[in-house]
Scaffold this motif. Structure first.
Motif, PDB file in Angstrom:
ATOM      1  N   ILE A 135       0.886  -1.182   0.000  1.00 54.11           N
ATOM      2  CA  ILE A 135       0.000   0.000   0.000  1.00 54.11           C
ATOM      3  C   ILE A 135       0.918   1.224   0.000  1.00 54.11           C
ATOM      4  O   ILE A 135       1.305   1.724   1.063  1.00 54.11           O
ATOM      5  N   PRO A 136       1.319   1.700  -1.184  1.00 55.43           N
ATOM      6  CA  PRO A 136       2.360   2.732  -1.294  1.00 55.43           C
ATOM      7  C   PRO A 136       2.113   3.994  -0.485  1.00 55.43           C
ATOM      8  O   PRO A 136       3.061   4.620  -0.007  1.00 55.43           O
ATOM      9  N   ASP A 137       0.857   4.411  -0.326  1.00 58.25           N
ATOM     10  CA  ASP A 137       0.600   5.658   0.404  1.00 58.25           C
ATOM     11  C   ASP A 137       0.425   5.452   1.903  1.00 58.25           C
ATOM     12  O   ASP A 137       0.013   6.361   2.625  1.00 58.25           O
ATOM     13  N   LYS A 138       0.738   4.238   2.375  1.00 61.91           N
ATOM     14  CA  LYS A 138       0.578   3.940   3.803  1.00 61.91           C
ATOM     15  C   LYS A 138       1.947   3.900   4.487  1.00 61.91           C
ATOM     16  O   LYS A 138       2.906   3.331   3.953  1.00 61.91           O
ATOM     17  N   VAL A 139       2.031   4.476   5.665  1.00 64.46           N
ATOM     18  CA  VAL A 139       3.286   4.533   6.414  1.00 64.46           C
ATOM     19  C   VAL A 139       3.257   3.550   7.578  1.00 64.46           C
ATOM     20  O   VAL A 139       2.257   3.469   8.300  1.00 64.46           O
ATOM     21  N   SER A 140       4.359   2.794   7.756  1.00 61.74           N
ATOM     22  CA  SER A 140       4.506   1.868   8.889  1.00 61.74           C
ATOM     23  C   SER A 140       5.627   2.381   9.775  1.00 61.74           C
ATOM     24  O   SER A 140       6.812   2.259   9.426  1.00 61.74           O
ATOM     25  N   PRO A 141       5.315   2.965  10.921  1.00 60.30           N
ATOM     26  CA  PRO A 141       6.364   3.541  11.781  1.00 60.30           C
ATOM     27  C   PRO A 141       7.200   2.454  12.458  1.00 60.30           C
ATOM     28  O   PRO A 141       6.747   1.320  12.648  1.00 60.30           O
ATOM     29  N   LEU A 142       8.419   2.818  12.810  1.00 61.59           N
ATOM     30  CA  LEU A 142       9.285   1.956  13.618  1.00 61.59           C
ATOM     31  C   LEU A 142       9.003   2.269  15.090  1.00 61.59           C
ATOM     32  O   LEU A 142       9.144   3.420  15.529  1.00 61.59           O
ATOM     33  N   LEU A 143       8.631   1.228  15.858  1.00 60.41           N
ATOM     34  CA  LEU A 143       8.205   1.451  17.246  1.00 60.41           C
ATOM     35  C   LEU A 143       8.905   0.478  18.193  1.00 60.41           C
ATOM     36  O   LEU A 143       9.140  -0.694  17.848  1.00 60.41           O
ATOM     37  N   PRO A 144       9.235   0.925  19.402  1.00 58.39           N
ATOM     38  CA  PRO A 144       9.839   0.017  20.387  1.00 58.39           C
ATOM     39  C   PRO A 144       8.785  -0.925  20.976  1.00 58.39           C
ATOM     40  O   PRO A 144       7.624  -0.556  21.112  1.00 58.39           O
ATOM     41  N   ALA A 145       9.212  -2.145  21.321  1.00 62.09           N
ATOM     42  CA  ALA A 145       8.273  -3.113  21.918  1.00 62.09           C
ATOM     43  C   ALA A 145       9.053  -4.126  22.745  1.00 62.09           C
ATOM     44  O   ALA A 145      10.154  -4.539  22.377  1.00 62.09           O
ATOM     45  N   THR A 146       8.453  -4.533  23.858  1.00 59.63           N
ATOM     46  CA  THR A 146       9.120  -5.476  24.769  1.00 59.63           C
ATOM     47  C   THR A 146       9.007  -6.931  24.286  1.00 59.63           C
ATOM     48  O   THR A 146       9.752  -7.784  24.746  1.00 59.63           O
ATOM     49  N   HIS A 147       8.078  -7.204  23.379  1.00 61.71           N
ATOM     50  CA  HIS A 147       7.892  -8.591  22.968  1.00 61.71           C
ATOM     51  C   HIS A 147       8.866  -9.028  21.872  1.00 61.71           C
ATOM     52  O   HIS A 147       8.885 -10.195  21.488  1.00 61.71           O
TER      53      HIS A 147
END
Length: 989
Positions: A345-357
């Motif tokens: 989905i070219p117009d969609k952004v996936s952020p980089l996020l911290p996670a404990t899992h």
């Protein structure tokens, strides 16, 4: 040795009595042929009685009536018991025939109940059945095939109820046949109106406390059943094959701290790995571990740059069949602020996020996150306000929202294929490979499940966990490790989804607004009104009554608009674990509603044990049980899982009655089944097969022969008038009472700990080693050859009567049929002739005489030397001289024989020789054919205060006298003449 039970010359009244039809006809240490009744499970010990052919059900019913089994439960409920013992029956599922797992569970419960009843407690045990839920509904619908689609909810419910009722009757009949004690006319079923009504009230209690809520969350979802599932409704297939993929997300916005590292000369991708490619369209973020190290690497094949975990560089390069050049390393925290472009989905952004899992166990160290399809993913979405869009419907098919290329495709089949092809077309797919791993399946349809977000009702586990873990500290778990297993299962549970999208169950008593689905109508007034209707008519009212009648009048007037009622009844039902988990409120007695014991298989640590605990803690902040006993599963003889395909499934009915070919599947009877249950180490996995059943039958054969011997030799004896005082008894008889008290104490302790396997081992050792191989072989001469009322014989009978009483009571909880039959044939005693109505084992403190052990064990050491020197020969053909230097050992042995030489002393009886001589010094003359044996014995008395080691010699010579035709000892002066003892006995009579 040839010494055994044989026909002897008749002529004396005592001998005639001893050889009545009660007398055994074989040595008790070698079981004789089984009677047909024994093969049937009601293991007959009736003296002189041999059945021809197998008795039918009517005969077995008559035996049960004679023992009073049908009235036993009601009798003990009516008596004045010292205490109440409550074992709460976890409901078996009413969807099939009784199986060997049922037998293991129900018989264990019955043994515990019978023991506590004999100890004087009033038993509270109400058998129950779990009657609702998906498994029953699926079975009913599968039988109907295509016709099932045309059924109304009420038609489905009626068919499901009929199916459950039929299964209950089958199972109940089997449980009765196994000897399980209960009031079988008053059981509980989760489809009873009163039960359902209490369950609804518990639901509202929890809702009112804020512990139940409705939310849109990812849950385990079964496309094959079209319903949400709880974790306890899953089974894991270790051979599941997934199409796993490595793919890249193009880095769109570099993390600020890494901007200087990226020169823009080549594209950078964030590398991820997933076993569920179909979830990629629902991706909302990529997660990293802030505490871990990451690397920027350059691929030697493509020249592309990737972000991966530093420790995964080498394994990833190997997996992708390339080499990586590490251009820089950095902390995971440095990825903050970066984002990627969604590959599909070219117009969609996936952020980089911290996670404990995020872990480094598998994959790339970066995790593709689809909040609608993962529990941890949903947690990330909640924390960072990400969308939780689900593009998969109830059938596990992509909806129109997934786009035209995916719409109407099943996500686990062609949908996965389509997503992989789309990733290939945009050059985001680096590699696809098949992965065999453990994957959750629907426990009934046996098909894979998915995680899918939907609107469901949940219990706030997080709010209950602290109190639940605290109250568990006061609960006793057997085995102890089960506590940790239960706490671990509780910790792993993020929330409990209690709603199901089916019709066979208890409705969630909530009304939804016609146009605003998120708006619900539920109050104490509405739930109580519904509960009263359900109590009177059952939960069918939810589907049969118009909505206006499901609401109380005072509420109805408030929610009716110009177009009629604004709210409609919800279509969800309660999870069956909530169904059965609230049984404590419906079944347990008194205001406390706590059971002394819950006893189920280890799978219930995450099932019924846990749902019972959670509902009880939520409603009243305490556990519903004081003790939890956990048993293992039944496996095949080699430890393999029982399955029809392997042909190792064992039907308890076939165990009892035999199969079609009784040469290969012989009838073992209910006693063998119960013995197998008791002797198994139930705290681990329990194996069963022909060899285990054969061994159990052999054990019971030996026990039955022991009982025949005991019954036969207390004939003509009345304990009230004929018993000999303990201090006047033979030393060997006193010694057996000493051992008997020790046995009684150990058996009682084992029952207290529910260690029935230890009970069996204690009994086996006693009746084979101490009785058959030792005591019985010693006393036969005294029993059969002394006068009927001779104190020496009465001493022996006094002991035998006590042994019989203790032995029967000790195995009665395990083998109730056999125990009651023994009591029916006691030649003495008063009514009631029932072992279960006369209490537990009773012993006397004066039986305990540790000092006797030295006397008997020292004599036995000499006896063993003697018998070991004449292998295969008859001990009565010999005379024995025992020489002991003056001292403590001589004084002890002198207790057994006061005179120098005797053929009737306690020492000669113990040695089993025709004559014994006891000397303090060696004789001056020895026969030429003497065999000399020597040894030492350490006397250890008063806890070590008295210690003395003495030497002894045993001189063995062939007897010089003739064989007495009556007692077969070599003590007669002439051939065919009676020995002096026998002549006196016969002459006196």
């Amino acid at each position: 040795m040839r010494w055994g039970l044989r026909a002897r010359r008749p002529g004396a009244a005592a001998l005639a009595a001893a050889r009545s039809r009660w007398a055994p006809r074989c040595s008790p240490c070698r079981p004789g042929p089984l009677g047909a009744a024994a093969r049937h499970g009601v293991t007959s010990v009736t003296p002189g009685r041999r059945r021809r052919g197998r008795p039918g059900p009517a005969d077995l019913g008559a035996r049960g009536q004679k023992c009073g089994f049908s009235e036993l439960y009601s009798w003990q409920r009516e008596r004045k018991g010292k205490t109440e013992f409550c074992l709460h029956d976890g409901p078996p599922y009413a969807n099939g025939d009784p199986h060997i797992g049922h037998a293991l569970n129900k018989i264990l419960k019955d043994i515990a109940n019978r023991y506590h009843m004999m100890r004087g407690s009033r038993i509270h045990f109400v058998p129950g059945w779990d009657c609702h839920g998906l498994p029953i509904e699926v079975k009913v619908l599968s039988k109907l095939g295509g016709k099932a689609q045309d059924l109304s909810p009420m038609e489905i419910r009626e068919k499901a109820r009929s199916f459950a009722k039929a299964a209950i009757e089958k199972q109940k009949s089997a449980f009765i046949r196994w000897g399980v004690m209960a009031d079988w006319n008053n059981c509980y079923c989760t489809f009873d109106g009163k039960y359902e009504a209490k369950q609804l009230r518990i639901f509202y209690q929890m809702y009112d406390k804020g512990l139940v809520y409705r939310s849109y969350k990812p849950v385990f979802w079964s496309p094959s059943s079209r319903t949400a599932l709880a974790e306890a409704e899953l089974e894991y297939n270790p051979e599941h094959v997934s199409r796993s993929v490595y793919l890249k997300f193009p880095l769109q916005t570099p993390p600020p701290k890494l901007a200087a590292l990226l020169d823009g000369s080549s594209p950078v991708g964030v590398l991820v790995w997933t076993t569920q490619p179909w979830t990629v369209p629902a991706n909302q973020a990529l997660c990293y571990s802030p505490q871990s190290k990451y690397a920027l690497v350059k691929c030697s094949t493509s020249g592309d740059q990737y972000v991966v975990a530093a420790e995964k560089v080498a394994p990833l390069a190997a997996a992708l069949d390339t080499t990586f050049e590490v251009t820089s390393t950095f902390s995971g925290a440095d990825l903050e602020g970066g984002s990627c472009t969604h590959p599909l989905i070219p117009d969609k952004v996936s952020p980089l996020l911290p996670a404990t899992h995020v872990t480094m166990a598998k994959g790339t160290g970066l995790v593709h996150t689809a909040p609608a399809h993962g529990m941890e993913d949903y947690g990330v979405a909640s924390q960072h306000s990400l969308p939780v869009d689900c593009v998969v419907d109830e059938a596990g098919v992509f909806t129109a929202a997934a786009g035209p290329e995916l719409q109407s495709k099943a996500v686990l089949e062609e949908g996965t294929e389509a997503v992989i092809k789309m990733l290939q077309s945009v050059k985001s797919l680096l590699k696809e490979e098949k992965l065999i791993h453990s994957y959750p399946y629907d426990w009934r349809t046996k098909k894979p499940v998915i995680i899918r977000a939907s609107k469901q009702w949940f219990v706030k586990i997080a709010d209950i966990k602290p109190t639940a873990k605290e109250v568990l500290k006061a609960v006793k778990f057997i085995p102890g490790a089960a506590l940790n297993a239960m706490v671990d299962a509780l910790e792993r549970r993020p929330y409990w989804c209690i709603s199901r999208q089916r019709v066979w169950g208890v409705p969630i008593p909530v009304f939804h607004h016609r146009t605003r689905d998120e708006e619900c109508l539920i109050s104490s007034q509405t739930v109580e009104h519904i509960a009263r209707l359900v109590e009177q008519h059952g939960s069918d009212v939810w589907w049969t009554l118009p909505p206006e009648q499901l609401l109380p009048q005072e509420v109805l007037s408030q929610v009716s608009g110009p177009e009629g009622l604004e709210y409609l009844p919800g279509q969800d039902i309660l999870d069956i674990w909530f169904d059965s988990g609230t049984s404590w409120s419906c079944v347990l007695p008194g205001p406390d509603c706590r059971a002394d014991l819950y006893l189920e298989g280890k799978d219930q640590l995450g099932g019924w044990f846990q749902s019972s605990l959670l509902t009880s803690v939520a409603a009243r902040k305490k556990a519903p049980f004081k003790t939890v006993l956990v048993h293992g599963f039944t496996l095949g003889e080699k430890g393999e899982k029982m399955s029809k395909s392997l042909g190792n499934v064992i039907d308890p009915d076939v165990v009892i009655n035999g199969g079609q070919d009784q040469n290969t599947e012989p009838p073992y009877g209910a006693d063998v089944l119960r013995w197998w249950v008791a002797e198994s180490n139930v705290f681990t996995e329990v194996t069963l097969g022909p060899s285990a059943l054969g061994a159990a039958r052999e054990d019971i054969d030996k026990l039955r022969n022991t009982l025949r011997f005991l019954l036969g030799n207390v004939a003509g004896f009345n304990p009230e008038t004929d018993s000999v005082p303990v201090d006047s008894m033979y030393v060997i008889d006193q010694y057996m009472l000493h051992l008997l008290q020790g046995l009684a104490g150990k058996v009682t302790d084992a029952y207290k700990q529910y260690d029935f396997g230890k009970v069996v081992r204690l009994l086996q050792a006693f009746y084979t080693r101490e009785l058959s191989h030792f005591y019985f072989s010693i006393i036969k001469d005294r029993l059969y050859c002394e006068k009927e009322d001779d104190p020496k014989r009465r001493s022996c009978q006094t002991t035998l009567a006590q042994i019989l009483d203790v032995l029967v009571r000790a195995f009665a909880p395990i083998l109730p049929h056999l125990a009651e039959e023994v009591f029916q044939h006691l030649p003495y005693g008063t009514e009631p002739k029932s072992v279960f109505r006369t209490g537990w084992i009773s012993t006397s403190s004066i039986w305990k005489k540790p000092g006797l052990e030295e006397a008997v064990e020292s004599a036995c050491a000499m006896r063993d030397s003697f018998l070991g020197s004449i292998p295969g020969r008859n001990a009565t053909e010999y005379e024995v001289t025992i020489v002991i230097e003056p001292g403590l050992l001589f004084e002890i042995i002198e207790m057994l024989q006061a005179e120098e030489t005797s053929s009737c002393s306690q020492l000669s009886e113990l040695m089993m020789a025709s004559q014994c001589t006891l000397l303090a010094q060696e004789p001056q003359q020895r026969p030429p054919d003497v065999t000399e044996l020597s040894g030492t014995f350490l006397i250890n008395l008063e806890g070590g205060d008295i210690r003395e080691e003495s030497a002894y010699k045993v001189l063995v010579t062939p007897s010089t006298k003739e064989k007495c035709p009556r007692c077969w000892k070599y003590t007669a002066e002439a051939a065919d003449a009676l020995c002096p003892r026998c002549a006196e006995v016969v002459g006196g009579e």
